[in-house]
Design a protein around this motif. Structure first.
Motif, PDB file in Angstrom:
ATOM      1  N   ALA A  15       7.480  17.897   1.694  1.00 52.42           N
ATOM      2  CA  ALA A  15       8.439  16.416   2.446  1.00 52.42           C
ATOM      3  C   ALA A  15       8.056  15.511   2.173  1.00 52.42           C
ATOM      4  O   ALA A  15       8.060  14.126   2.225  1.00 52.42           O
ATOM      5  N   GLU A  96       2.556  18.874  -8.287  1.00 52.58           N
ATOM      6  CA  GLU A  96       3.204  19.146  -9.786  1.00 52.58           C
ATOM      7  C   GLU A  96       1.958  20.218 -10.332  1.00 52.58           C
ATOM      8  O   GLU A  96       0.570  19.871 -10.947  1.00 52.58           O
ATOM      9  N   LYS A 101       1.196  26.034  -6.368  1.00 49.84           N
ATOM     10  CA  LYS A 101       3.053  26.697  -6.542  1.00 49.84           C
ATOM     11  C   LYS A 101       2.725  28.068  -6.979  1.00 49.84           C
ATOM     12  O   LYS A 101       3.589  28.542  -5.591  1.00 49.84           O
ATOM     13  N   HIS A 144      16.303  21.887 -10.293  1.00 52.22           N
ATOM     14  CA  HIS A 144      15.712  20.666 -10.543  1.00 52.22           C
ATOM     15  C   HIS A 144      16.077  19.814 -10.547  1.00 52.22           C
ATOM     16  O   HIS A 144      17.258  19.349 -11.162  1.00 52.22           O
ATOM     17  N   ASN A 147      15.455  11.999  -9.802  1.00 52.06           N
ATOM     18  CA  ASN A 147      14.951  11.270  -8.819  1.00 52.06           C
ATOM     19  C   ASN A 147      15.611   9.064  -8.673  1.00 52.06           C
ATOM     20  O   ASN A 147      15.967   9.316 -10.173  1.00 52.06           O
TER      21      ASN A 147
HETATM   22  P1  NAD Z   1       4.724  13.478  -3.018  1.00 55.81           P
HETATM   23  O1  NAD Z   1       3.523  13.396  -3.944  1.00 55.81           O
HETATM   24  O2  NAD Z   1       6.249  12.859  -3.241  1.00 55.81           O
HETATM   25  O3  NAD Z   1       5.525  15.000  -2.486  1.00 55.81           O
HETATM   26  C1  NAD Z   1       5.047  16.131  -2.234  1.00 55.81           C
HETATM   27  C2  NAD Z   1       4.626  16.324  -0.727  1.00 55.81           C
HETATM   28  O4  NAD Z   1       4.146  18.030  -1.067  1.00 55.81           O
HETATM   29  C3  NAD Z   1       3.418  15.842  -0.181  1.00 55.81           C
HETATM   30  O5  NAD Z   1       3.671  15.207   1.297  1.00 55.81           O
HETATM   31  C4  NAD Z   1       1.947  17.149   0.304  1.00 55.81           C
HETATM   32  O6  NAD Z   1       1.688  16.739   1.328  1.00 55.81           O
HETATM   33  C5  NAD Z   1       3.552  18.138  -0.082  1.00 55.81           C
HETATM   34  N1  NAD Z   1       2.517  19.519  -0.207  1.00 55.81           N
HETATM   35  C6  NAD Z   1       1.541  19.629  -1.705  1.00 55.81           C
HETATM   36  N2  NAD Z   1       1.147  20.823  -1.017  1.00 55.81           N
HETATM   37  C7  NAD Z   1       1.464  21.645  -0.603  1.00 55.81           C
HETATM   38  C8  NAD Z   1       1.325  22.622   0.160  1.00 55.81           C
HETATM   39  N3  NAD Z   1       0.889  23.649  -0.421  1.00 55.81           N
HETATM   40  N4  NAD Z   1       2.721  23.000   0.727  1.00 55.81           N
HETATM   41  C9  NAD Z   1       3.977  22.392   1.246  1.00 55.81           C
HETATM   42  N5  NAD Z   1       2.953  21.118   0.760  1.00 55.81           N
HETATM   43  C10 NAD Z   1       2.419  20.422   0.390  1.00 55.81           C
HETATM   44  O7  NAD Z   1       5.563  14.371  -5.090  1.00 55.81           O
HETATM   45  P2  NAD Z   1       7.431  13.975  -5.059  1.00 55.81           P
HETATM   46  O8  NAD Z   1       7.508  13.272  -6.398  1.00 55.81           O
HETATM   47  O9  NAD Z   1       8.802  14.539  -3.770  1.00 55.81           O
HETATM   48  O10 NAD Z   1       7.453  15.588  -6.800  1.00 55.81           O
HETATM   49  C11 NAD Z   1       7.780  16.419  -5.727  1.00 55.81           C
HETATM   50  C12 NAD Z   1       8.077  17.786  -6.962  1.00 55.81           C
HETATM   51  O11 NAD Z   1       8.817  17.403  -7.695  1.00 55.81           O
HETATM   52  C13 NAD Z   1       6.924  18.069  -8.178  1.00 55.81           C
HETATM   53  O12 NAD Z   1       7.532  19.549  -8.069  1.00 55.81           O
HETATM   54  C14 NAD Z   1       7.820  17.217  -8.991  1.00 55.81           C
HETATM   55  O13 NAD Z   1       6.773  17.202 -10.341  1.00 55.81           O
HETATM   56  C15 NAD Z   1       8.956  17.789  -9.388  1.00 55.81           C
HETATM   57  N6  NAD Z   1       9.924  16.105  -9.403  1.00 55.81           N
HETATM   58  C16 NAD Z   1       9.477  15.137  -9.004  1.00 55.81           C
HETATM   59  C17 NAD Z   1      10.703  14.299  -9.176  1.00 55.81           C
HETATM   60  C18 NAD Z   1      10.137  12.734  -9.321  1.00 55.81           C
HETATM   61  O14 NAD Z   1      10.261  11.497 -10.565  1.00 55.81           O
HETATM   62  N7  NAD Z   1       8.768  12.303  -7.863  1.00 55.81           N
HETATM   63  C19 NAD Z   1      11.567  14.901 -10.281  1.00 55.81           C
HETATM   64  C20 NAD Z   1      11.627  15.951 -10.571  1.00 55.81           C
HETATM   65  C21 NAD Z   1      11.427  16.880  -9.635  1.00 55.81           C
END
Ligand code: NAD
Length: 511
Positions: A15, A96, A101, A144, A147
């Motif tokens: 989340a 990530e 994952k 994918h 953001n």
């Molecule tokens: P984030 O750190 O904001 O959120 C990740 C969340 O996942 C955290 O709240 C964490 O507590 C939770 N989490 C971690 N391990 C977990 C588990 N095993 N089960 C349930 N919850 C868990 O990260 P984000 O920026 O939202 O990125 C999330 C994913 O999206 C990553 O794979 C990232 O590469 C991808 N992504 C990010 C962006 C970006 O610009 N931020 C863009 C595209 C894709």
């Protein structure tokens, strides 16, 4: 195959920034959304924030009150993965990390039914490698988002080696039903956007590395001449140098150290020094109260020359010639060696469009001294700024005449050091070259690559359509000149551009 029915629940795992955005989009599309996060309270907090966001959108008149309230009610924070049992689609957006994952996917394997699609929002991990950890790899697919999710239209639907066609199609149709622009991609490092955008950063870092230009001037040229929404330096500051360096390093490693993707020493230094960009208060620029606004270098006003003569066919730069009031010359060919079918003569000085060589090299080849090269622009008829380079042999008077002519046409002129390919031209050439290679490798179709770069990173034009507007033959010249100048494999020509230049055909088939 059709989109996931609206009465089917969707689970979003993680989340954070991305998970919350995905939950918002899915709920607004009519799905019940189960939001789960391992961090205590994170899913509840995200849900509460989403409800406030929806109310704010309602207050701004962007959502009607019933839709906002209904979407809010459809988002449910759950506190155990087991609560996601009856869902048709799970989208994971957790940290990530391949191991984390894969562990999650293995847990979901025993919780959800075999028909449930497991989609991952990973930016950089192999879908094939993630699926290999599943008992049912055919149902694992990349979904994918970009953001911020509610605002960015692109969704890359990424197939791993084992992804079933109907799974990819369902996710594609679902993304479309959620109001997004989906494109299919194959699971390769960086997928479409994060791979094809590398030259935008790499060429900028190289120009800075050669001390050809300062960040503020480079950004202004890329925005005001190139038509990009943000310049590369301000964009890297926004993304964060740690994140940008990590993506570049991961693509470089995944491509077995191909010099095309080599990370920059400058950026590594910035990361090492904690200059991460906006989030740390300093990157290329300073942020926070009292921070000075970046000021691009712009040539002081000089008098306009009496006349400018247009020799030959100026091709893409014809609009520039018209804008500065050039008059067709009586003898029509510029000196051979300048390397352009057309050039502008201002007294003894020659003003020519970039072709991937330095101004000094062109002056030497043509046997003239006063040569000024101007950079590519998205639209020469309307752009506000233009970058130029001056041959080492160019006299002050010759340079002033060229600058005066451009200023008379309403251009702000930024001088770069005499670097091959200037800024916009080398960037667009390398973006097109990368996009062409991605098309050759079947990562996506040429048309979809162009859509992805416009909808995922806001490029003003698809790089392949841009290359077509310039002509594949011209691109070949620019890249061959850059390759000869640097003597590096980095500038090797994509076989697709070479072929289309030979055939006289466009890179993007008409749609
Ligand atoms: P984030 O750190 O904001 O959120 C990740 C969340 O996942 C955290 O709240 C964490 O507590 C939770 N989490 C971690 N391990 C977990 C588990 N095993 N089960 C349930 N919850 C868990 O990260 P984000 O920026 O939202 O990125 C999330 C994913 O999206 C990553 O794979 C990232 O590469 C991808 N992504 C990010 C962006 C970006 O610009 N931020 C863009 C595209 C894709």
């Amino acid at each position: 195959m059709a989109a996931l029915p609206r009465d089917t629940s969707v689970a979003v795992i993680g989340a954070g920034a991305m998970g919350a955005g995905i939950a918002q989009v899915a709920a607004l599309a009519g799905h019940r959304v189960l939001l789960f996060d391992t961090r205590m309270g994170a899913a509840d907090d995200a849900r509460d924030k989403l409800v406030s966001t929806l109310a704010m959108l309602r207050d701004k008149g962007k959502l009607d009150a019933t839709a906002a309230a209904a979407a809010g009610e459809r988002i449910v924070a759950v506190h155990a993965l087991g609560d996601c049992v009856s869902t048709g689609l799970v989208v994971e957006a957790i940290v990530e990390d391949l191991a984390a994952k894969r562990k999650l996917i293995a847990e979901l394997d025993v919780i959800v039914s075999e028909a449930t699609i497991l989609a991952t929002n990973t930016s950089s991990l192999s879908i094939t490698a993630l699926a290999a950890g599943s008992r049912h790899p055919a149902r694992v697919v990349g979904m994918h988002f970009f953001n911020p999710v509610p605002l960015m239209p692109l969704v890359e639907v990424v197939r791993g080696l084992a992804t079933a066609d109907d799974v990819a199609t369902t996710v594609f149709d679902t993304a479309r039903a959620w109001g997004k622009t989906p494109v299919y991609a194959r699971s390769t490092p960086g997928f479409i956007v994060n791979r094809c955008a590398r030259p935008f950063y790499a060429e900028a870092l190289r120009l800075l590395g050669e001390r050809a230009v300062d960040p503020a001037t480079l950004d202004a040229v890329m925005r005001e001449a190139g038509g990009f929404r943000m310049g590369p330096c301000e964009l890297m500051d926004l993304v964060g140098h740690d994140v940008n360096f990590a993506v570049t390093s991961s693509v470089y490693a995944a491509m077995f150290d191909d010099p095309r993707y080599r990370p920059s020493v400058i950026q590594r230094e910035m990361v090492a020094g904690g200059r991460l960009g906006r989030k740390s208060g300093q990157g290329f620029y300073r942020y926070g109260e009292g921070a000075p606004a970046p000021v691009p270098a712009t040539e002081a006003a000089v008098p306009a020359p009496a006349s400018v003569a247009a020799h030959g066919d100026l091709g893409p730069a014809a609009a520039l010639a018209a804008r500065i009031g050039a008059v067709a010359a009586t003898e029509s060919t510029p000196p051979s060696g300048l390397g352009a079918a057309g050039a502008l003569a201002i007294g003894d000085a020659w003003l020519v469009m970039g072709d991937g060589r330095t101004a000094t090299a062109r002056a030497a080849a043509a046997g003239v001294r006063d040569v000024v090269v101007f950079d590519l622009a998205l639209d020469y008829a309307t752009c506000r700024r233009i970058a130029v380079a001056r041959a080492d042999t160019c006299s002050d008077a010759g340079y002033a005449a060229a600058v005066g002519a451009l200023q008379a046409g309403g251009f702000a002129v930024s001088r770069l050091d005499d670097v091959a390919g200037l800024a916009v031209l080398r960037t667009v050439a390398m973006l097109a070259n990368e996009a062409a290679d991605a098309a050759v490798e079947g990562i996506a179709t040429a048309a979809d690559i162009d859509i992805a770069m416009q909808k995922g990173v806001n490029y003003p034009r698809g790089p392949l359509a841009w290359a077509d507007a310039l002509g594949a033959r011209f691109l070949c010249t620019v890249l061959a000149n850059l390759a000869a100048h640097y003597g590096e494999d980095r500038y090797r020509l994509s076989p697709l551009i070479a072929r289309r230049a030979q055939a006289g055909m466009p890179l993007v088939e008409s749609r």
